[in-house]
Design a protein around this motif. Structure first.
Motif, PDB file in Angstrom:
ATOM      1  N   GLU A  49       0.586  -1.150  -0.076  1.00  0.00           N
ATOM      2  CA  GLU A  49       0.186   0.059   0.097  1.00  0.00           C
ATOM      3  C   GLU A  49       0.773   1.137   0.019  1.00  0.00           C
ATOM      4  O   GLU A  49       0.224   2.486   0.128  1.00  0.00           O
ATOM      5  CB  GLU A  49      -0.951   0.093   1.168  1.00  0.00           C
ATOM      6  N   SER A  51       2.833   4.154  -1.772  1.00  0.00           N
ATOM      7  CA  SER A  51       2.976   4.929  -3.254  1.00  0.00           C
ATOM      8  C   SER A  51       4.378   5.218  -3.610  1.00  0.00           C
ATOM      9  O   SER A  51       4.943   5.696  -2.518  1.00  0.00           O
ATOM     10  CB  SER A  51       2.048   6.194  -3.107  1.00  0.00           C
ATOM     11  N   ASP A  77       1.286   2.193  -6.920  1.00  0.00           N
ATOM     12  CA  ASP A  77       1.136   1.684  -5.444  1.00  0.00           C
ATOM     13  C   ASP A  77       1.287   0.366  -5.329  1.00  0.00           C
ATOM     14  O   ASP A  77       1.125  -0.722  -6.157  1.00  0.00           O
ATOM     15  CB  ASP A  77      -0.450   1.932  -5.223  1.00  0.00           C
TER      16      ASP A  77
END
Length: 130
Positions: A49, A51, A77
């Motif tokens: 999760e 980025s 991501d």
């Protein structure tokens, strides 16, 4: 000579990229990179999760000879990491394009894929570095 599968894309920092059917990409280090590193003893993967921007540091591969940063070849991501590498980092040496993959990314800018090298261009880069 290192294996350079023609269906993959590559970047100059020696990561490979495979586009999956669901639109994500799988990323690992190339056969050439793992040969230069020698026996891999630890792989630091990015957090799921997270980025990442194209070119941003995503992790580290440590070997008996050196430590090398892993860079994200695309912006996106992180959707999955290869948890098997925690107990078996040698998978990067044994099967860099298969079981030794490092992370999967959902690209936020699919056009970045057009900027990646094909196998022929990557082979030329490896020859120039030798």
């Amino acid at each position: 000579m290192s294996q350079i599968p023609s269906e993959l894309k590559y970047v100059s920092t020696h990561e490979w990229i495979r586009t999956e059917d669901d639109g994500t990409v799988t990323i690992g280090i190339t056969d050439h990179a793992q040969e230069l590193l020698g026996d891999v003893v630890y792989v630091e993967v990015p957090e799921e999760e997270t980025s990442l921007a194209s070119g941003e540091e995503a992790g580290v591969v440590e070997s008996v000879k050196a430590a090398s940063d892993i860079y994200s070849p695309l912006s996106g991501d992180v959707v999955e990491v290869n948890t098997a590498l925690a107990d078996a980092p040698e998978l990067v040496n044994q099967d860099p394009y298969g079981a030794g993959w490092i992370f999967r990314l959902r690209p936020t800018d699919p056009d970045e894929l057009e900027d990646l090298m094909d196998a022929e261009a990557y082979a030329e880069l490896c020859e120039e570095e030798e």
